[in-house]
Scaffold this active site. Structure first.
Site: not given
Ligand code: UD1
Ligand code: CA
Length: 454
Positions: A11, A15, A100-101, A166, A374, A383, A420
């Protein structure tokens, strides 16, 4: 039964307003993704796949970990799409755990529970939040079983009232996940393939969906902005401070210590305000750390005094030593017990014997100093000749007067005295006084020039 971990990190993190991918922003001195990887590793998976995309190779380049399979997601078409890509390239691992990363502090015991339940069912990590905000809602049947996850943007008003959300972490058998994802569509508000839709598919297939409830909001919080990151940093540091205090360390102010690495400290250590710890640092019992110090990759013994404003990096400091204030102790410095380094002293790649003192305004580099020696104020080991570094060896019980230059390579014998102001270019023999100094002269009747009058 083997485990494959899939970490989603493609992602954009809009923000954050950053040219750097979100997962490379740091918490406690380490990129978010490394916190996640470290937790994944403790599960001893057969494989770890990281889905990356936004920011190109920045994420793979920043993570020097050979054991990772990098999966490029060109277009961020949703979490379901991301997992699908990782599964396409995956092996035949039985259980898949999705992480999630950008959720760095997840609890490893919760992950273990998910993996255990995910061996033959779908397991999802959930939490109750007073303000469920934009999180996906856990929709349950009247009998309490999980029916679906509905994304906030797609939820009906009464679904938005649901406080169980979730967290994003889930585990399931690989074969089932592959099947379910084939049936997921992008017919929703965001036009994305939602990973969360696999819940409804599992329900269709009459496969059990287990909700693993967790209680610590910090552990499941994702980072979306610098404000959230800073708030998490403070909470995380507060917890580290409390752990330290719980193990017998006194902190002048638990809000003014930052541990960006690991700190092990013995009982009755006292830490004054504004300590920054980097890398691996250990501090022996009863040692006192003054205000405004930086400790990086250091082993500090018992009953040591580190005075205010000292920077200690890559050093070993034995028991009963005293360092600072305003000391700069650089890599390769070793202080034997009871040695003292005073104000405005810099040391590098130097061993200082027991009881020896360098109390004021000196640079001692590439040197070996014996015991009970000392070194006076303003002594410099020269050096570096502009091309190579050379060593200075000083014996036991030596006395180097103030403002000497020791032009390396050079040796000072045991119990030698160097007068000295000496510029030492040849060895100073043991037990002798060595001095290089222009003989002092005084001129009787000499008059200071005076201003012409008139
Ligand atoms: C997601 C969940 C949501 C949950 C929330 C928790 C889905 C559809 N929704 O929403 O239910 O409550 O996380 O934080 O899964 N990413 C990718 N590729 C993509 C999209 C996202 O690698 O195409 C990665 C993002 O970098 C991130 C993670 O997946 O690390 C979550 O994506 P993000 O868009 O933040 O999900 P949310 O909309 O927050
Ligand atoms: Ca999203």
């Amino acid at each position: 039964m083997s485990l494959q971990v899939i970490i989603l990190a493609a992602g954009k993190g809009t923000r954050m307003r950053s040219a750097m991918p979100k997962v490379l922003h740091t918490l406690a001195g380490r990129p978010l993704i490394l916190h996640v990887l470290q937790r994944a590793r403790t599960l001893e998976p057969a494989g770890i796949s990281v889905v990356y995309g936004h920011g190109g190779d920045a994420v793979p380049n920043a993570v020097s970990d050979d054991g990772i399979r990098w999966v490029l997601q060109q277009q961020q078409n949703g979490t379901g799409h991301a997992v699908q890509l990782a599964l396409d390239e995956g092996g035949t691992d039985d259980t898949v755990l999705v992480m999630y990363g950008d959720i760095p502090l997840v609890d490893v015991d919760d992950l273990r529970k998910l993996v255990h339940l995910g061996r033959d069912a779908l397991a999802i990590l959930t939490i109750h939040l007073d303000q469920p905000g934009s999180y996906g809602r856990i929709v349950r049947n009247e009998d309490g079983t999980i029916n679906a996850i509905v994304e906030a943007g797609d939820a009906l008003p009464d679904q938005l009232e649901i406080t169980e959300i979730n967290t994003g972490f889930m585990a399931a058998p690989r074969a089932l996940l592959v099947e379910w994802l084939k049936r997921v569509s992008n017919d929703n508000r965001q036009g994305e393939f939602y990973l969360t839709d696999v819940v409804a598919k599992a329900v269709e297939d009459r496969i059990a969906v287990h909700g693993v409830g967790t209680e610590d909001p910090l552990a499941v919080q994702g980072i979306n902005s610098r404000i959230e990151l800073a708030a998490m940093e403070r909470q995380h540091q507060r917890r580290l401070a409390e752990t330290l205090m719980g193990s017998g360390v006194s902190l002048a102010d638990p809000a003014r210590i930052d541990v960006r690495g690991t700190l092990e400290a013995g009982e009755d250590v006292f830490i004054d305000i504004n300590l920054v710890v980097e890398g691996a640092v250990s501090i022996g019992a009863r040692t006192r750390i003054g205000p405004n110090c930086v400790l990086r990759d250091a082993v500090i013994g018992e009953d040591v005094e580190i005075h205010a404003n000292s920077v200690i990096d890559g050093a070993r400091i034995a028991a009963d030593c005293s360092v600072g204030p305003f000391a700069r102790v650089r890599p390769g410095t070793e202080l034997d017990s009871g040695a003292r380094i005073g104000n405005f002293v810099e040391t590098k790649n130097t061993r200082i014997g027991a009881g020896s003192k360098i109390n004021h305004l000196s640079y001692v580099g590439d040197a070996i100093v014996g015991r009970d020696t000392n070194i006076g104020a303003g002594v410099i080991t020269c050096n570096y000749d502009g091309a190579n570094k050379h060593q200075t060896i000083i014996g036991d019980g030596a006395f180097i007067g103030s403002d000497c230059q020791l032009v390396a390579p050079v040796n000072v014998g045991d119990h030698a005295t160097v007068g000295a102001g000496t510029t030492l270019t040849r060895d100073a023999p043991a037990w002798q006084l060595t001095v290089t100094r222009i003989r002092q002269q005084s001129f009787a009747g000499w008059r200071r020039p005076a201003k012409k009058s008139g």
